[in-house]
Write an enzyme that holds these catalytic residues in place. Sequence first.
Site, short mmCIF file in Angstrom:
data_model
loop_
_atom_site.label_atom_id
_atom_site.label_comp_id
_atom_site.label_asym_id
_atom_site.label_seq_id
_atom_site.Cartn_x
_atom_site.Cartn_y
_atom_site.Cartn_z
N LYS A 55 0.84 -1.21 0.00
CA LYS A 55 0.00 0.00 0.00
C LYS A 55 0.87 1.26 0.00
O LYS A 55 0.39 2.38 0.17
CB LYS A 55 -0.90 0.02 1.25
N LYS A 57 2.72 2.23 2.30
CA LYS A 57 2.64 2.85 3.63
C LYS A 57 3.77 2.29 4.48
O LYS A 57 4.05 1.10 4.45
CB LYS A 57 1.29 2.52 4.29
#
Length: 142
Positions: A55, A57
Amino acid sequence: MKNITQLKTKALRKVITYGTFDLIHMGHINLLRRAKSRGDYLIVAVSTDEFNRLKHKDAYYSFEDRKAILEAIEYVDEVIPENTWNQKIKDVEAHGVDIFVMGDDWKGEFDFLKDYCDVVYLPRTQGVSTTKTREDLAQKHG
Ligand code: C2G
């Protein structure tokens, strides 16, 4: 006249939501509280560190810490790992989930789940995010 068994067995309405939940803030708490209010039992699928990389992240807290923090929140009944984008149907069926809840930044993205459970997108809490927290701290403390 309902017999006593019928009177006692109220179907447990199960809710599920997904996310990274890093540096827990009021946006997360507001989401979890509203998700729980729609049922009796809330499952949170928290992104693993490996899935976060997918993601793009980079969570501050590890999967283990983010899981333990979520388990300490009164609205949360169970925490499971989120390893991939495509585990939601399996999770909904395996856990007997009745309602899927996400913040409305995801509006429409998970409508395919409507064949399996209710799908609800809730308004995001304005003015708070993990990114903002990190930026503010970096600015304040350099
Ligand atoms: N959220 C919110 N208000 C904010 C910030 C977040 O309501 N101010 C909600 C998001 O909409 C999401 C949940 O809190 O429903 C968790 O947010 P993140 O940890 O940022 O989750 P995300 O990275 O969007 O992961 O498969 C789904 C993904 O794992 C979702």
